[in-house]
Design an enzyme around this catalytic site. Structure first.
Site, PDB file in Angstrom:
ATOM      1  N   GLY A 244       0.922  -1.700   0.038  1.00 52.46           N
ATOM      2  CA  GLY A 244       0.464  -0.090   0.383  1.00 52.46           C
ATOM      3  C   GLY A 244       1.202   1.203   0.015  1.00 52.46           C
ATOM      4  O   GLY A 244       0.323   2.357   0.411  1.00 52.46           O
TER       5      GLY A 244
ATOM      6  N   ASN B   6       1.889   3.420  -2.862  1.00 49.62           N
ATOM      7  CA  ASN B   6       0.458   4.039  -3.114  1.00 49.62           C
ATOM      8  C   ASN B   6      -1.122   4.333  -2.145  1.00 49.62           C
ATOM      9  O   ASN B   6      -1.177   5.917  -2.814  1.00 49.62           O
ATOM     10  CB  ASN B   6      -0.139   3.750  -4.145  1.00 49.62           C
ATOM     11  CG  ASN B   6       0.711   3.384  -5.974  1.00 49.62           C
ATOM     12  OD1 ASN B   6       1.158   4.807  -5.992  1.00 49.62           O
ATOM     13  ND2 ASN B   6       1.089   2.546  -6.265  1.00 49.62           N
TER      14      ASN B   6
ATOM     15  N   ARG C 299     -15.649 -15.281  -9.361  1.00 50.07           N
ATOM     16  CA  ARG C 299     -15.201 -14.055  -9.254  1.00 50.07           C
ATOM     17  C   ARG C 299     -16.801 -12.879  -8.830  1.00 50.07           C
ATOM     18  O   ARG C 299     -16.355 -11.937  -7.612  1.00 50.07           O
ATOM     19  CB  ARG C 299     -14.897 -13.000 -10.387  1.00 50.07           C
ATOM     20  CG  ARG C 299     -13.341 -13.733 -10.478  1.00 50.07           C
ATOM     21  CD  ARG C 299     -12.748 -13.563 -11.787  1.00 50.07           C
ATOM     22  NE  ARG C 299     -11.441 -13.994 -11.894  1.00 50.07           N
ATOM     23  CZ  ARG C 299     -10.782 -13.489 -11.357  1.00 50.07           C
ATOM     24  NH1 ARG C 299     -10.064 -12.223 -10.957  1.00 50.07           N
ATOM     25  NH2 ARG C 299      -9.384 -14.458 -11.810  1.00 50.07           N
TER      26      ARG C 299
ATOM     27  N   LEU D 264     -11.668  -7.409 -12.551  1.00 47.43           N
ATOM     28  CA  LEU D 264     -12.828  -7.328 -12.212  1.00 47.43           C
ATOM     29  C   LEU D 264     -13.385  -8.158 -13.265  1.00 47.43           C
ATOM     30  O   LEU D 264     -13.370  -7.664 -14.316  1.00 47.43           O
ATOM     31  CB  LEU D 264     -12.699  -5.781 -12.022  1.00 47.43           C
ATOM     32  CG  LEU D 264     -12.041  -5.369 -11.040  1.00 47.43           C
ATOM     33  CD1 LEU D 264     -11.776  -3.969 -10.804  1.00 47.43           C
ATOM     34  CD2 LEU D 264     -12.683  -5.813  -9.231  1.00 47.43           C
TER      35      LEU D 264
ATOM     36  N   ASN E 135      -7.214   3.012 -12.363  1.00 48.92           N
ATOM     37  CA  ASN E 135      -6.049   2.200 -11.633  1.00 48.92           C
ATOM     38  C   ASN E 135      -5.169   3.061 -11.733  1.00 48.92           C
ATOM     39  O   ASN E 135      -4.764   3.647 -12.833  1.00 48.92           O
ATOM     40  CB  ASN E 135      -6.697   0.598 -12.679  1.00 48.92           C
ATOM     41  CG  ASN E 135      -5.230  -0.070 -12.262  1.00 48.92           C
ATOM     42  OD1 ASN E 135      -5.082  -0.676 -10.845  1.00 48.92           O
ATOM     43  ND2 ASN E 135      -4.900  -0.694 -12.935  1.00 48.92           N
TER      44      ASN E 135
ATOM     45  N   HIS F 256      -1.259   1.709 -12.759  1.00 49.14           N
ATOM     46  CA  HIS F 256      -0.371   0.604 -13.707  1.00 49.14           C
ATOM     47  C   HIS F 256       1.032   0.750 -14.015  1.00 49.14           C
ATOM     48  O   HIS F 256       1.078   1.735 -14.371  1.00 49.14           O
ATOM     49  CB  HIS F 256      -1.165  -0.207 -15.018  1.00 49.14           C
ATOM     50  CG  HIS F 256      -0.641  -1.341 -15.343  1.00 49.14           C
ATOM     51  ND1 HIS F 256      -0.922  -2.590 -15.352  1.00 49.14           N
ATOM     52  CD2 HIS F 256       0.308  -1.564 -16.703  1.00 49.14           C
ATOM     53  CE1 HIS F 256       0.118  -3.272 -16.016  1.00 49.14           C
ATOM     54  NE2 HIS F 256       0.850  -2.377 -16.725  1.00 49.14           N
TER      55      HIS F 256
ATOM     56  N   ASP G 206      -6.484  -3.587 -18.386  1.00 47.12           N
ATOM     57  CA  ASP G 206      -5.194  -2.432 -18.752  1.00 47.12           C
ATOM     58  C   ASP G 206      -5.639  -1.630 -19.757  1.00 47.12           C
ATOM     59  O   ASP G 206      -4.166  -1.907 -20.431  1.00 47.12           O
ATOM     60  CB  ASP G 206      -4.319  -2.857 -18.085  1.00 47.12           C
ATOM     61  CG  ASP G 206      -4.050  -3.492 -16.989  1.00 47.12           C
ATOM     62  OD1 ASP G 206      -3.867  -3.228 -16.464  1.00 47.12           O
ATOM     63  OD2 ASP G 206      -2.906  -5.065 -16.816  1.00 47.12           O
TER      64      ASP G 206
HETATM   65  C1  GAR Z   1       2.434  -0.330  -7.804  1.00 44.04           C
HETATM   66  O1  GAR Z   1       3.552  -0.709  -8.626  1.00 44.04           O
HETATM   67  C2  GAR Z   1       1.379  -0.630  -8.945  1.00 44.04           C
HETATM   68  O2  GAR Z   1       1.248   0.294  -9.859  1.00 44.04           O
HETATM   69  C3  GAR Z   1       1.092  -1.887  -8.990  1.00 44.04           C
HETATM   70  O3  GAR Z   1       1.440  -2.331  -7.637  1.00 44.04           O
HETATM   71  C4  GAR Z   1       2.014  -1.694  -7.109  1.00 44.04           C
HETATM   72  C5  GAR Z   1       1.500  -1.974  -5.630  1.00 44.04           C
HETATM   73  O4  GAR Z   1       2.339  -0.773  -5.051  1.00 44.04           O
HETATM   74  N1  GAR Z   1       0.023  -1.953 -10.084  1.00 44.04           N
HETATM   75  C6  GAR Z   1      -0.495  -3.684 -10.450  1.00 44.04           C
HETATM   76  O5  GAR Z   1       0.502  -4.041 -11.126  1.00 44.04           O
HETATM   77  C7  GAR Z   1      -1.584  -3.236 -11.235  1.00 44.04           C
HETATM   78  N2  GAR Z   1      -1.669  -4.522 -12.587  1.00 44.04           N
HETATM   79  P1  GAR Z   1       2.112  -0.687  -3.719  1.00 44.04           P
HETATM   80  O6  GAR Z   1       1.258  -1.511  -3.152  1.00 44.04           O
HETATM   81  O7  GAR Z   1       3.080   0.059  -3.161  1.00 44.04           O
HETATM   82  O8  GAR Z   1       1.055   0.685  -3.466  1.00 44.04           O
END
Ligand code: GAR
Length: 207
Positions: free
Chosen positions: A18, A20, A72, A100, A114, A116, A152
């Protein structure tokens, strides 16, 4: 204060550490930030970010996807019920590693974002940094987009790019990209929460 705009009630969905999420919580500490983070929910009860959210005084929930098996949509209905209980208006995926269904995406259309870790449309899916290194690209980065049923593939709100440097490995490249994620995600969420950017007929429209 009179004339103040009500902040958009926002949930962050996570599966892991987490970082982000923390960047978004930090940004939303400012009362002038147009989104209020009112809930952090995870599909894994031991997601590290849940503790970090609780420590920041944010309500947390976990809806474990595993008891639902291959169903799902049943998982998403349980998750959706939690979002409704909290009167959520905007859903922000931050390292949420579940694909999803069209049902959930349709329910939150235009209100589901989202981030990515690649310059979409390049490197959809997982292991983006390893694949970028293998492909030998000179530039890599991250993308914030509205979520559409195709994985995506939703329209881009913001992107940030970083150079791929000689000697980079997955760790060094992902750290460089992640620093940019922490900058652009709060910006993009603010734009959508404030209504200055929205999804219209499958395209991003700016006010
Ligand atoms: C981040 O790099 C995000 O962009 C990626 O997972 C990581 C989560 O890090 N998301 C994906 O790959 C979605 N397909 P975080 O938990 O430290 O935010």
């Amino acid at each position: 204060m009179s004339g103040e705009r009500r902040r958009t009630r926002t949930a962050i969905l996570i599966s892991g550490r987490g970082s982000n999420m923390v960047a978004l919580i930090e940004a939303a500490r400012d009362e002038a930030y147009p989104a209020e983070i009112v809930l952090v929910a995870a599909n894994l009860p031991d997601a590290g970010g849940l503790e970090r959210a609780a420590a920041a005084g944010i309500a947390t929930a976990s809806v474990d996807h595993r008891p639902f098996g291959k169903d799902r949509e049943a998982f998403e209905q349980a998750l959706d019920a939690v979002l409704r209980q909290h009167d959520i208006e905007l859903v922000v995926l931050a390292g949420f590693m579940r694909v999803l269904t069209p049902w959930f995406v349709g329910r939150w259309q235009g209100r589901l974002l989202n981030i990515h870790p690649s310059l979409l449309p390049l490197f959809k899916g997982t292991h983006t940094h390893a694949r970028a290194l293998e492909a030998g690209v000179a530039e890599h980065g991250c993308t914030v987009h509205f979520v559409v049923p195709e994985l995506d593939a939703g329209p881009t709100i913001l992107q940030a790019s970083v150079p791929v440097l000689p000697g980079d490995d997955e760790a060094s490249l992902s750290a460089r990209v992640l620093a940019q994620e922490h900058l652009i995600y709060p910006q993009a969420v603010a734009q959508v929460a404030a209504g200055t950017v929205r999804l219209e007929n499958g395209a991003v429209v700016s006010a």
